[in-house]
Design a protein around this motif. Structure first.
Motif, PDB file in Angstrom:
ATOM      1  N   SER A  10       0.840  -1.187   0.000  1.00 29.72           N
ATOM      2  CA  SER A  10       0.000   0.000   0.000  1.00 29.72           C
ATOM      3  C   SER A  10       0.875   1.237   0.000  1.00 29.72           C
ATOM      4  N   GLY A  11       0.539   2.165  -0.865  1.00 27.02           N
ATOM      5  CA  GLY A  11       1.101   3.508  -0.746  1.00 27.02           C
ATOM      6  C   GLY A  11       0.139   4.317   0.098  1.00 27.02           C
ATOM      7  N   LYS A  12       0.385   5.608   0.222  1.00 28.04           N
ATOM      8  CA  LYS A  12      -0.512   6.409   1.047  1.00 28.04           C
ATOM      9  C   LYS A  12      -1.929   6.388   0.494  1.00 28.04           C
ATOM     10  N   VAL A  13      -2.041   6.479  -0.837  1.00 32.88           N
ATOM     11  CA  VAL A  13      -3.383   6.556  -1.428  1.00 32.88           C
ATOM     12  C   VAL A  13      -3.582   5.542  -2.549  1.00 32.88           C
ATOM     13  N   ARG A  14      -2.663   4.582  -2.690  1.00 32.94           N
ATOM     14  CA  ARG A  14      -2.763   3.586  -3.765  1.00 32.94           C
ATOM     15  C   ARG A  14      -2.452   2.201  -3.249  1.00 32.94           C
ATOM     16  N   GLU A  15      -2.922   1.213  -4.007  1.00 34.12           N
ATOM     17  CA  GLU A  15      -2.649  -0.184  -3.671  1.00 34.12           C
ATOM     18  C   GLU A  15      -1.957  -0.835  -4.867  1.00 34.12           C
ATOM     19  N   LEU A  16      -1.079  -1.759  -4.567  1.00 31.64           N
ATOM     20  CA  LEU A  16      -0.297  -2.451  -5.583  1.00 31.64           C
ATOM     21  C   LEU A  16      -0.567  -3.957  -5.479  1.00 31.64           C
ATOM     22  N   ARG A  23       3.237  -8.965 -14.335  1.00 41.31           N
ATOM     23  CA  ARG A  23       2.394  -7.763 -14.434  1.00 41.31           C
ATOM     24  C   ARG A  23       1.966  -7.321 -13.042  1.00 41.31           C
ATOM     25  N   LEU A  24       1.662  -6.021 -12.937  1.00 44.65           N
ATOM     26  CA  LEU A  24       1.177  -5.440 -11.684  1.00 44.65           C
ATOM     27  C   LEU A  24      -0.114  -4.698 -11.954  1.00 44.65           C
ATOM     28  N   LEU A  25      -0.902  -4.533 -10.910  1.00 41.93           N
ATOM     29  CA  LEU A  25      -2.093  -3.683 -10.968  1.00 41.93           C
ATOM     30  C   LEU A  25      -1.922  -2.560  -9.956  1.00 41.93           C
ATOM     31  N   LEU A  26      -1.998  -1.330 -10.451  1.00 46.35           N
ATOM     32  CA  LEU A  26      -1.902  -0.142  -9.591  1.00 46.35           C
ATOM     33  C   LEU A  26      -3.308   0.422  -9.457  1.00 46.35           C
ATOM     34  N   VAL A  27      -3.817   0.478  -8.250  1.00 48.00           N
ATOM     35  CA  VAL A  27      -5.185   0.949  -8.020  1.00 48.00           C
ATOM     36  C   VAL A  27      -5.151   2.234  -7.193  1.00 48.00           C
ATOM     37  N   ASN A  67       7.264   3.212 -21.380  1.00 51.27           N
ATOM     38  CA  ASN A  67       6.677   3.166 -20.033  1.00 51.27           C
ATOM     39  C   ASN A  67       6.008   1.824 -19.769  1.00 51.27           C
ATOM     40  N   HIS A  68       5.582   1.635 -18.527  1.00 49.63           N
ATOM     41  CA  HIS A  68       5.107   0.326 -18.073  1.00 49.63           C
ATOM     42  C   HIS A  68       3.630   0.070 -18.355  1.00 49.63           C
ATOM     43  N   LEU A  69       2.918   1.044 -18.922  1.00 51.70           N
ATOM     44  CA  LEU A  69       1.467   0.859 -19.081  1.00 51.70           C
ATOM     45  C   LEU A  69       1.127  -0.254 -20.086  1.00 51.70           C
ATOM     46  N   CYS A  81       0.215  -2.942 -15.480  1.00 50.08           N
ATOM     47  CA  CYS A  81       1.560  -2.473 -15.829  1.00 50.08           C
ATOM     48  C   CYS A  81       2.524  -3.629 -15.966  1.00 50.08           C
ATOM     49  N   ARG A  82       3.592  -3.385 -16.711  1.00 49.68           N
ATOM     50  CA  ARG A  82       4.690  -4.357 -16.767  1.00 49.68           C
ATOM     51  C   ARG A  82       5.491  -4.269 -15.486  1.00 49.68           C
ATOM     52  N   ARG A  83       5.846  -5.413 -14.958  1.00 47.87           N
ATOM     53  CA  ARG A  83       6.666  -5.415 -13.751  1.00 47.87           C
ATOM     54  C   ARG A  83       8.117  -5.112 -14.133  1.00 47.87           C
ATOM     55  N   LEU A  84       8.695  -4.167 -13.448  1.00 49.44           N
ATOM     56  CA  LEU A  84      10.062  -3.712 -13.728  1.00 49.44           C
ATOM     57  C   LEU A  84      10.946  -3.960 -12.505  1.00 49.44           C
ATOM     58  N   GLU A  85      12.238  -3.822 -12.717  1.00 47.64           N
ATOM     59  CA  GLU A  85      13.183  -3.709 -11.601  1.00 47.64           C
ATOM     60  C   GLU A  85      13.344  -2.211 -11.352  1.00 47.64           C
ATOM     61  N   MET A  86      12.691  -1.716 -10.290  1.00 52.17           N
ATOM     62  CA  MET A  86      12.673  -0.261 -10.087  1.00 52.17           C
ATOM     63  C   MET A  86      14.047   0.244  -9.607  1.00 52.17           C
ATOM     64  N   LEU A  87      14.435   1.409 -10.084  1.00 55.35           N
ATOM     65  CA  LEU A  87      15.673   2.037  -9.610  1.00 55.35           C
ATOM     66  C   LEU A  87      15.434   2.596  -8.199  1.00 55.35           C
ATOM     67  N   GLY A 202       7.921   4.162 -14.852  1.00 57.11           N
ATOM     68  CA  GLY A 202       6.946   3.403 -14.064  1.00 57.11           C
ATOM     69  C   GLY A 202       6.097   4.324 -13.209  1.00 57.11           C
ATOM     70  N   ASP A 203       5.470   3.709 -12.208  1.00 56.01           N
ATOM     71  CA  ASP A 203       4.694   4.420 -11.194  1.00 56.01           C
ATOM     72  C   ASP A 203       3.541   5.202 -11.834  1.00 56.01           C
ATOM     73  N   GLU A 204       3.121   6.283 -11.198  1.00 51.60           N
ATOM     74  CA  GLU A 204       2.169   7.212 -11.812  1.00 51.60           C
ATOM     75  C   GLU A 204       3.011   8.310 -12.453  1.00 51.60           C
TER      76      GLU A 204
HETATM   77  C1  PZK Z   1       6.460  -0.603  -7.946  1.00 48.78           C
HETATM   78  N1  PZK Z   1       5.791   0.797  -6.382  1.00 48.78           N
HETATM   79  C2  PZK Z   1       5.222   1.936  -5.676  1.00 48.78           C
HETATM   80  C3  PZK Z   1       3.789   1.189  -3.779  1.00 48.78           C
HETATM   81  C4  PZK Z   1       1.507   1.596  -5.193  1.00 48.78           C
HETATM   82  C5  PZK Z   1       2.748   1.837  -5.767  1.00 48.78           C
HETATM   83  N2  PZK Z   1       6.116  -1.335 -12.857  1.00 48.78           N
HETATM   84  C6  PZK Z   1       6.580  -1.638 -11.608  1.00 48.78           C
HETATM   85  N3  PZK Z   1       7.388  -2.726 -11.460  1.00 48.78           N
HETATM   86  C7  PZK Z   1       7.821  -3.046 -10.247  1.00 48.78           C
HETATM   87  N4  PZK Z   1       7.518  -2.365  -9.147  1.00 48.78           N
HETATM   88  C8  PZK Z   1       6.731  -1.284  -9.203  1.00 48.78           C
HETATM   89  C9  PZK Z   1       6.228  -0.870 -10.452  1.00 48.78           C
HETATM   90  C10 PZK Z   1       5.373   0.275 -10.605  1.00 48.78           C
HETATM   91  N5  PZK Z   1       4.711   1.198 -10.686  1.00 48.78           N
HETATM   92  C11 PZK Z   1       5.811   0.577  -7.695  1.00 48.78           C
HETATM   93  N6  PZK Z   1       6.411  -0.180  -5.760  1.00 48.78           N
HETATM   94  C12 PZK Z   1       6.840  -1.053  -6.704  1.00 48.78           C
HETATM   95  C13 PZK Z   1       3.890   1.636  -5.066  1.00 48.78           C
HETATM   96  C14 PZK Z   1       2.537   0.939  -3.193  1.00 48.78           C
HETATM   97  C15 PZK Z   1       1.390   1.160  -3.916  1.00 48.78           C
HETATM   98  F1  PZK Z   1       0.394   1.761  -5.898  1.00 48.78           F
END
Ligand code: PZK
Length: 287
Positions: A10-16, A23-27, A67-69, A81-87, A202-204
């Motif tokens: 969980s981010g402050k206002v998003r869920e992963l 693949r990932l789902l960013l909500v 981008n990862h979309l 989104c595509r799952r990445l190795e985040m920097l 990545g990310d938003e």
């Molecule tokens: C990734 N977060 C931040 C945390 C959220 C978001 N494409 C990606 N591949 C791998 N990892 C991430 C992403 C993206 N975007 C992003 N942490 C990992 C994050 C909590 C909730 F919505």
């Protein structure tokens, strides 16, 4: 059978969530934070506004920077989104002197190793946008670092590639926004690397939660600027004399309605799409 989405964090206002292995789902929720505190009152459709804006920018900048979309879901608040190795750094691009950059400049005359001319005022436009990297704090605040420290974390060639990508994205988005009456004062990008080693955004991206948006007509350097989206919330919270610690105050209906309208205005100005059309069919922002 479709694979279940596994909650990763969980981010402050998003869920992963994970969708299988790659693949990932960013909500995006409708939660809102101010002064770094999540408020108990939600702003209806805020998550849809931010998701629609991110998707809009990803669609329009994919030739500039990959981008990862993968897909925008029909609920309007979720991105596959595509799952990445985040920097392990954030790349903030600043075209104006605000926030921590203004505080660092006032104290030292420099921001993340960028020596700036003397005599700049708060919120002044910089002659050239700068990239100010930061560490991603696990908890608490991100820390500004200089390019050498960023390069030490990700490698010099990778950092230079990310810095150049961030500047291209900012130049494109700031020009688009300025033509529509919105100043993109600064914005934070997070990059990753895909399975082929390609730097990928990545990310938003370029949302009001990852950026400072100012109304161009009200721009007046020499002090803090009103936030395009959150100013009603900040003004209301300041009027209470709240100490900015958890829990924050409930928001009255007029503040919620006014704030929702500001988010919708920013969405419509920047995307050129009616927000009702987005609610009926989110894919409108991708065309
Ligand atoms: C990734 N977060 C931040 C945390 C959220 C978001 N494409 C990606 N591949 C791998 N990892 C991430 C992403 C993206 N975007 C992003 N942490 C990992 C994050 C909590 C909730 F919505």
């Amino acid at each position: 059978m479709p694979e279940a989405a596994v909650h990763l964090g969980s981010g402050k206002v998003r869920e992963l969530y994970a969708l299988g292995d790659d693949r990932l789902l960013l909500v995006a929720s409708d939660r809102i934070s101010t002064f770094d505190v999540i408020l108990p009152t939600e702003v209806p459709d805020k998550g849809r506004v931010l998701t629609g804006l991110s998707a809009f920018w990803f669609a329009r900048t994919r030739e500039l920077v990959p981008n990862h979309l993968l897909a925008l879901r029909d609920d309007g608040r979720s991105l596959e989104c595509r799952r990445l190795e985040m920097l392990p750094i954030e790349c903030v691009v600043r075209g104006y002197l605000a926030g921590s950059a203004w505080r660092d400049y006032e104290r030292t005359g420099a921001v993340c190793g960028h020596r700036l001319p003397a005599g700049l005022r708060e919120a002044e436009r910089l002659r050239q946008p700068i990239v100010t990297p930061a560490t991603k704090a696990e908890s608490g605040h991100d820390e500004n670092i200089d390019a050498a420290a960023a390069a030490a974390r990700v490698g010099r060639a990778r950092y230079e590639q990310a810095e150049a990508a961030a500047l291209r994205l900012y130049a494109f988005a700031a020009a688009h926004a300025e033509a529509r009456g919105i100043i993109l004062a600064d914005t934070k990008f997070e990059f990753g690397v895909d399975g082929e080693g390609t730097l990928t955004l990545g990310d938003e991206a370029l949302t009001p939660d990852s950026s400072r948006f100012w109304e161009a007509d009200a721009y007046a350097p020499g002090g803090p600027q009103a936030s395009y989206d959150k100013q009603f919330v900040r003004d209301y919270c300041e009027s209470l004399g709240w100490d900015k610690t958890h829990p924050g105050p409930d928001l009255p209906p007029a503040v919620v309605t006014g704030t929702r309208a500001r988010y919708v205005d920013a969405f419509e100005l920047l995307t050129g799409c009616a927000f009702d059309a987005y609610l009926a069919d989110p894919q409108v922002v991708l065309r």
